[in-house]
Each structure stands twice: as C-alpha cells, then as structure tokens.
Design a protein around this motif. Structure first.
Motif, PDB file in Angstrom:
ATOM      1  N   THR A 527       0.811  -1.219   0.000  1.00 35.41           N
ATOM      2  CA  THR A 527       0.000   0.000   0.000  1.00 35.41           C
ATOM      3  C   THR A 527       0.847   1.274   0.000  1.00 35.41           C
ATOM      4  OG1 THR A 527      -0.122   0.137   2.427  1.00 35.41           O
ATOM      5  CG2 THR A 527      -1.808  -1.189   1.292  1.00 35.41           C
ATOM      6  N   GLY A 528       2.124   1.141   0.360  1.00 40.10           N
ATOM      7  CA  GLY A 528       2.973   2.321   0.449  1.00 40.10           C
ATOM      8  C   GLY A 528       2.831   3.080   1.759  1.00 40.10           C
ATOM      9  N   ASP A 529       1.949   2.605   2.658  1.00 37.34           N
ATOM     10  CA  ASP A 529       1.781   3.266   3.963  1.00 37.34           C
ATOM     11  C   ASP A 529       3.049   3.123   4.797  1.00 37.34           C
ATOM     12  OD1 ASP A 529      -0.783   3.946   3.331  1.00 37.34           O
ATOM     13  OD2 ASP A 529      -1.714   2.272   4.397  1.00 37.34           O
ATOM     14  N   ARG A 530       3.355   4.159   5.556  1.00 41.26           N
ATOM     15  CA  ARG A 530       4.491   4.119   6.481  1.00 41.26           C
ATOM     16  C   ARG A 530       4.016   4.608   7.842  1.00 41.26           C
ATOM     17  NH1 ARG A 530       9.530   7.244   4.474  1.00 41.26           N
ATOM     18  NH2 ARG A 530       8.016   8.949   4.294  1.00 41.26           N
ATOM     19  N   HIS A 531       4.291   3.834   8.876  1.00 42.32           N
ATOM     20  CA  HIS A 531       3.831   4.170  10.221  1.00 42.32           C
ATOM     21  C   HIS A 531       4.967   3.983  11.217  1.00 42.32           C
ATOM     22  CE1 HIS A 531      -0.622   4.671   9.825  1.00 42.32           C
ATOM     23  NE2 HIS A 531      -0.351   4.106   8.675  1.00 42.32           N
ATOM     24  N   ARG A 532       4.813   4.640  12.350  1.00 38.54           N
ATOM     25  CA  ARG A 532       5.727   4.440  13.464  1.00 38.54           C
ATOM     26  C   ARG A 532       4.919   4.147  14.718  1.00 38.54           C
ATOM     27  NH1 ARG A 532      10.775   8.261  14.841  1.00 38.54           N
ATOM     28  NH2 ARG A 532      11.565   6.886  13.189  1.00 38.54           N
ATOM     29  N   THR A 533       5.324   3.122  15.454  1.00 38.21           N
ATOM     30  CA  THR A 533       4.743   2.847  16.764  1.00 38.21           C
ATOM     31  C   THR A 533       5.820   3.041  17.824  1.00 38.21           C
ATOM     32  OG1 THR A 533       5.234   0.474  16.577  1.00 38.21           O
ATOM     33  CG2 THR A 533       3.032   1.199  15.920  1.00 38.21           C
ATOM     34  N   THR A 534       5.415   3.608  18.937  1.00 42.58           N
ATOM     35  CA  THR A 534       6.318   3.814  20.066  1.00 42.58           C
ATOM     36  C   THR A 534       5.671   3.249  21.313  1.00 42.58           C
ATOM     37  OG1 THR A 534       7.181   5.839  19.074  1.00 42.58           O
ATOM     38  CG2 THR A 534       7.579   5.521  21.434  1.00 42.58           C
ATOM     39  N   LEU A 535       6.385   2.360  21.991  1.00 39.55           N
ATOM     40  CA  LEU A 535       5.915   1.797  23.253  1.00 39.55           C
ATOM     41  C   LEU A 535       6.702   2.452  24.386  1.00 39.55           C
ATOM     42  CD1 LEU A 535       4.219  -0.351  24.794  1.00 39.55           C
ATOM     43  CD2 LEU A 535       6.158  -1.916  24.512  1.00 39.55           C
ATOM     44  N   SER A 536       6.007   3.145  25.265  1.00 40.96           N
ATOM     45  CA  SER A 536       6.642   3.746  26.443  1.00 40.96           C
ATOM     46  C   SER A 536       5.591   3.956  27.513  1.00 40.96           C
ATOM     47  CB  SER A 536       7.319   5.082  26.095  1.00 40.96           C
ATOM     48  OG  SER A 536       6.371   6.024  25.637  1.00 40.96           O
ATOM     49  N   ASN A 537       6.007   3.781  28.772  1.00 41.23           N
ATOM     50  CA  ASN A 537       5.101   3.937  29.906  1.00 41.23           C
ATOM     51  C   ASN A 537       3.842   3.083  29.757  1.00 41.23           C
ATOM     52  OD1 ASN A 537       6.652   5.935  31.416  1.00 41.23           O
ATOM     53  ND2 ASN A 537       6.140   7.331  29.723  1.00 41.23           N
ATOM     54  N   GLY A 538       3.993   1.908  29.164  1.00 37.90           N
ATOM     55  CA  GLY A 538       2.869   0.979  29.045  1.00 37.90           C
ATOM     56  C   GLY A 538       1.869   1.341  27.975  1.00 37.90           C
ATOM     57  N   ALA A 539       2.154   2.369  27.159  1.00 38.97           N
ATOM     58  CA  ALA A 539       1.218   2.802  26.119  1.00 38.97           C
ATOM     59  C   ALA A 539       1.870   2.653  24.752  1.00 38.97           C
ATOM     60  CB  ALA A 539       0.809   4.253  26.344  1.00 38.97           C
ATOM     61  N   LEU A 540       1.133   2.068  23.826  1.00 40.00           N
ATOM     62  CA  LEU A 540       1.601   1.946  22.447  1.00 40.00           C
ATOM     63  C   LEU A 540       0.891   3.011  21.623  1.00 40.00           C
ATOM     64  CD1 LEU A 540       3.298   0.193  20.414  1.00 40.00           C
ATOM     65  CD2 LEU A 540       1.145  -0.993  19.904  1.00 40.00           C
ATOM     66  N   VAL A 541       1.637   3.998  21.155  1.00 36.24           N
ATOM     67  CA  VAL A 541       1.054   5.054  20.336  1.00 36.24           C
ATOM     68  C   VAL A 541       1.579   4.905  18.912  1.00 36.24           C
ATOM     69  CG1 VAL A 541       0.771   6.642  22.267  1.00 36.24           C
ATOM     70  CG2 VAL A 541       2.888   6.686  20.959  1.00 36.24           C
ATOM     71  N   HIS A 542       0.772   5.325  17.958  1.00 35.73           N
ATOM     72  CA  HIS A 542       1.176   5.176  16.564  1.00 35.73           C
ATOM     73  C   HIS A 542       0.802   6.430  15.790  1.00 35.73           C
ATOM     74  CE1 HIS A 542      -2.975   4.512  15.069  1.00 35.73           C
ATOM     75  NE2 HIS A 542      -3.165   3.923  16.231  1.00 35.73           N
ATOM     76  N   GLN A 543       1.523   6.633  14.686  1.00 33.25           N
ATOM     77  CA  GLN A 543       1.244   7.778  13.830  1.00 33.25           C
ATOM     78  C   GLN A 543       1.797   7.488  12.449  1.00 33.25           C
ATOM     79  OE1 GLN A 543       3.975  10.041  16.484  1.00 33.25           O
ATOM     80  NE2 GLN A 543       4.588  11.052  14.569  1.00 33.25           N
ATOM     81  N   PRO A 544       1.213   8.105  11.426  1.00 29.90           N
ATOM     82  CA  PRO A 544       1.809   7.985  10.098  1.00 29.90           C
ATOM     83  C   PRO A 544       3.219   8.573  10.111  1.00 29.90           C
ATOM     84  CG  PRO A 544      -0.418   8.873   9.969  1.00 29.90           C
ATOM     85  CD  PRO A 544      -0.040   8.872  11.412  1.00 29.90           C
ATOM     86  N   ARG A 545       4.110   7.944   9.355  1.00 29.61           N
ATOM     87  CA  ARG A 545       5.495   8.412   9.318  1.00 29.61           C
ATOM     88  C   ARG A 545       5.742   9.206   8.042  1.00 29.61           C
ATOM     89  NH1 ARG A 545       7.871   4.015   8.624  1.00 29.61           N
ATOM     90  NH2 ARG A 545       9.523   4.232   7.063  1.00 29.61           N
TER      91      ARG A 545
END
Length: 602
Positions: A527-545
C-alpha cells in the motif's frame, strides 16, 4: 399493569402476508455438517403460553419465528426466520439487489437459494448494507464472492467500515461475553429457556466476513440507480447504529426503515454493550422520514420483523415510534433536572397509555428501564452525584463487608428467603448477589440466586432480560462456559492500518510493559503506507510516518497488510523483513486474544 390487546391479530396477519414458501426443514448447515441455524427448534412456540414465559414475549416470539420467503410488494421479497435479521431482495432489470445479507454466509446462501427456487436464477447485481451491525453484513460471502471480482456495486452509509470494524474488534472480547447472555446462546430453546430476543429469534453461528462497500452514501436526498432500480436515501447516523440509513424505492412506493423503526422498543444502549445512542436524534430522523417519504409509500419494511402496509398505518407506526423515543429522551432530561438519578427515573417514568398499549412500542429488545438509564448516562455519565458513591469498593470487597455487617452468609440467605416469600425478587437478587460475591463457592448461595434469577427471567417481557437472567442462573448451577473470541479474516481485512495499530494498543498489558521502551517503523510494501509505533510507559502510540519524522527506530519492518493481519490474529511473523527482535518484545507484552473470564454473574 397495562391491559394489552391480545385479541388484535393484525401483526399475525401482516407477518403471514405475502407468504411464498418456507425452507424445509428450517435448518442451515456449514460445509462441515455443523448446524449453524435451526428455526425448527422453535416449534414449541406453536402451543399456548406456559407459566414460564411472559405472555407478551411469547406472542412476540411466535411472530419472529415465522420463516420463509415473503412478497412485500411487486418486485420486492424478504426472507425471514433464517437468521436474527431479514434479507430483502429487490428485483432489477437484470437480476436482484440484496439488502442486508444476514449474519452468516451459510444462512445468506440458503436465503438466496430459497428466493431463486421461486423467482428464478437471477444474478445478484447489487447489495446494500443498511447499517454497521454484523447481522446486516456478515453473511455477504454467501451472496457474492468475497473478493467481489465482478465489481458488483455495494452501497453503504458513510463511515460504515470504520464503525462495523471498531464495534466488533475494539471491545469484541467483552461484547462476545455479554453477547452470550444477550442472545441466550447457551440456553436450551424451550419454554424454560430461550424463546427469542424480541428483535428476532437468535443469531446464526456460521461464517462471517466483511466485503467492503464500493459506493458510499454521504447525504440525505442522494439518489442512486442499481440495476435499473432508483433509490433515494436518508442518512440517520447515531440512531440504532453510528452509521445507518433509510431509503425509498419511488417506483415501488416502498420504504426501507433499516433498523430505525421495528416492531418493538429498541435499545438506546444495548445490554451487550455499545456506545450510547441519541434518542432525540433518532426521533427527529423518524419525523424526517415521514416528511420525505410517507406520501409516496404504500409499504414500509425493515431488516427485522414484518412490514406495515397502507399509508395511514405507516404514518401512524412511524410517528408512534418517533414519539416513543422523544418521550423517553425528554422525560428523562426533565426528571434528571429535578434531581433524580437514572435508577429513580426508570422507576417513576410512565409511558403514555396510548403508546403503552401498542404492540410495537413494547420493550421486547430494549426496555423503558434500561433505555432511561442510558439517556441519563449519555448526559450525566456513570456518577449519580451522591458523594457516597464516588469511591465505592469493587463488588467482591463490598459484598464481603455487607455480608459481615448483616451477620454472615446464613443470615443473608435467611433474609433473602423472606424477600422471596414477599415476592420482592429484585431485592432478594441484590442480597444473594452479595452473598455469591462474598462466598463464590457457597453452594446454597449460588443455588438460591439461580432460583431467583430464573423466576425473574420467567416473568420478563424483554427477551434480552430473560436471556440474561436465565443464562446467569445456568452458570450459577453448572459453571461458566468459556467464551472464545476470534476475529475472522474477513473482519480483519476491513480494518484500516490505523485500526490495526489501535487493536494492538488495546492488547498491551500496561503493567507488564511499564519498563519497555521501543520504537518500530512499519513499511507496508503493498500500500505504500508508512507508520511508526512507540511503546513507552505501558502505552503503544502510533502515527503515520513522514520524511520529517525524527528519531531513530529500534527496527524498520517491511511487510504486507496480509502479513500484518496474520501478526495481529495469531502472532505469526513469517515473511516480515527486518530485525524482528524488537517486535518479539512487543508481542511479549500483549494480552492473549482469547482470555478466560473470571466472573460468576453478568
């Protein structure tokens, strides 16, 4: 108590009108021979109402158990009684347009076959999803191939996929557990067990999948032509579902009301769990439907129950439904502004007598009691304003203290028996609920509570209340039946990339992940999608890269969406390119997809 007009047989006449043929036997099986639907098991409803069922609910179940192909009007047919919902078929120039292909593919295929046996082997030339609940789209592969190679037009209200997936996935585990109670899935189909849900009999247990729509309906007044059939749409978001629509067939003078006006009081907040619905908006959309379509309509049908014929009858039916939801909304607001809580309002509110005697306003699926509490919740939240209720103990700790204050478990059981003798089953259930939570292995407490819940179930007019009560009684007597939860491949394929990452985030075990710090970049090669996930303080957050995303990830993974689905559903990393050690650390802090439920009562 309201004296209901049992002598009025209009609903029975309408439920039988247009009958063409039934599926005989009324059983649908999966390819492996497993029975996924059995309507014949409800044959006991042909008899007189026994003392173990509320007579009003018995009547409703008799109506819902009718099964077969029915002509609604020239060129429009419905298959009823082959699942919880109806499948409607509208004949076009070349073939047939299917509306709401049931819960399961097996049932949808059986319904289409029944139609073709009596109307010819017409191809499916279009499909419409009225709204985002699984009983209105899950059986689509039984009607058209899952990959829709011919590009058959599939129409749905805007936001359909987002809401269809999020409701079934985000809180799917808890909803599945509640759903067992809600539908009475574990109960025997009998006069002492499950007799129906009020909206239909029950849900089938076959294969479900989501075939995405190809055409969005975005605004009221939008017109579309499918296989020569002209359709005018009315958007009704936030009513019975977050994404829903009514629509009209001008040349057939027929109105589809989706699930916005059915032959019962529906739910402002369903007992299986959902986002609280907008009763005020619901009422206004029904008013708008009358203004838009009533003058040009001879028959109104929905995706549950039976149609209503005749312009005057249709207007009366929709306006009474309109007034019912408006009344519950406005009177709840009036009384909460006088200082009453949701529970108090539910005790005091009275439905206008002119509405209360109408069969289609009765609480077979929703109820006045829990709908009023839902309206209160929508505006005021869970807190009733009493400071003593602001920081209460959890159920087990509270129950232990109550039982101790009353003098022990035997005293509580004795008091409960007194309330049972006085026919105050509600308070007996409260006392015995404390007893069971304080002493979950106490056979006498569990048995006594089961007996009380059973009696409450036998008396309930609401089908879902009955199912909750009787399932609770069954589990107290026999133990808990684990509720497996899995996401079908067809449902997962409907997830957006953002929803996939949301689902992963929901499964992170916070305390287990407190000390983990890791960042993963995801490159989707298809699909060409690019994302980043960050795990810190027990929370997994994500955003388009983007090219401007800073920082250095622990790893960059290249994969397809299909590989991501396999990762989400069973932890498979096959085919994923890149250093997967950080991914293994992420998977290690995820909860199981299929947990056991440490509960005794619902």
């Amino acid at each position: 108590m309201v004296d209901l007009p049992f002598e009025d047989r209009t609903d029975f006449d309408n439920a039988d009108r247009g009958f063409v043929a039934s599926l005989t036997p009324g059983v649908v099986k999966a390819p492996d021979g497993r029975v996924v639907w059995d309507n014949d098991v409800f044959a006991f409803l042909d008899g007189d109402c026994p003392p173990t069922v509320n007579p009003s609910l018995w009547r409703q179940s008799q109506l819902c158990a009718r099964q077969g192909l029915y002509e609604v009007t020239e060129g429009i047919y419905q298959v009823r009684g082959l699942d919880l919902s109806n499948m409607t078929l509208v004949e076009g120039d070349r073939g047939v347009v299917v509306i709401d292909p049931l819960v399961s593919a097996e049932c949808a295929a059986a319904a289409l076959k029944l139609y073709r046996e009596h109307r010819g082997d017409r191809p499916v030339t279009g499909m419409i999803y009225t709204h985002s609940h699984v009983d209105h789209f899950g059986g689509a592969p039984g009607v058209i191939p899952e990959d829709n190679p011919e590009g058959i037009p599939i129409l749905a209200p805007t936001g359909f996929v987002e809401h269809a997936v999020s409701e079934n996935v985000y809180a799917g585990t808890a909803m599945s557990r509640r759903g067992v109670y809600h539908t009475g899935a574990l109960l025997p189909k009998s006069p002492t067990g499950m007799v129906g849900t009020g909206l239909g009999q029950t849900a089938s247990t076959g294969t479900t999948a989501l075939i995405p729509p190809t055409r969005d309906i975005t605004h009221t007044g939008q017109e579309e032509v499918v296989d020569g059939v002209r359709i005018v749409f009315q958007m009704t978001p936030g009513t019975e579902a977050p994404s829903e629509m009514n629509f009209h067939f001008p040349e057939r003078r027929a109105l589809c009301l989706a699930e916005n006006a059915t032959h019962n009081l529906h739910n402002i907040l369903t007992l299986r769990g959902a986002v609280v619905r907008d009763a005020r908006g619901w009422s206004r959309y029904l008013a708008e439907a009358v203004d838009m379509f009533a003058a040009d309509t001879d028959v109104a049908f929905a995706s549950h129950h039976w149609p209503t014929w005749g312009s005057d009858n249709i207007v009366r039916f929709i306006e009474e439904q309109r007034d019912l939801y408006a009344y519950l909304h406005d009177q709840t607001l009036r009384m909460l502004n006088q200082g009453l809580t949701g529970t108090e309002i539910a005790e005091r509110i009275e439905v206008p007598p002119a509405l209360a005697v109408k069969w289609h306003t009765r609480g077979y699926y929703g109820s006045v009691s829990h709908n009023v509490k839902a309206v209160y919740q929508r505006y005021m939240g869970w807190f009733d304003g009493n400071p003593a209720h602001l920081w209460q103990h959890p159920p087990v700790e509270e129950a232990t203290r109550y039982v101790a204050c009353l003098g022990g478990i035997d005293v509580v059981l004795g008091k409960a028996r007194e309330y049972v003798a006085a026919d105050d089953l509600r308070f007996a259930a409260t006392l015995l609920g404390h007893a069971v939570f304080a002493a979950p292995d106490h056979t006498g407490a569990k048995s006594a509570l089961a007996d009380v819940l059973e009696r409450l179930g036998f008396g309930a007019e609401c089908g879902t209340w009955r199912n909750f009560y009787l399932t609770g009684a069954k589990e107290l007597r026999e133990g808990i039946t684990p509720t497996p939860f899995g996401i079908s491949g067809g449902m997962v394929s409907g997830l957006s990339t953002e929803q996939v990452f949301d689902f992963l985030a929901i499964r992170v075990n916070g305390p287990k992940a407190w000390d983990e710090r890791l960042t993963i970049d995801w490159d989707f090669t298809d699909t060409g999608d690019r994302h980043r996930t960050t795990l810190s303080n027990g929370a997994l957050v994500h955003q388009p890269r983007t090219d401007h995303t800073g920082g250095t990830p622990d790893t960059t993974l290249s994969l397809t969406r299909q590989q991501m689905f396999a990762l989400v559903t069973d932890g498979t990393t096959d085919g994923i390119v890149g250093d997967t050690k950080p991914l293994a650390r992420l998977l290690n802090v995820l909860d199981d997809l299929d947990p056991s439920f440490p509960v005794v009562t619902p």
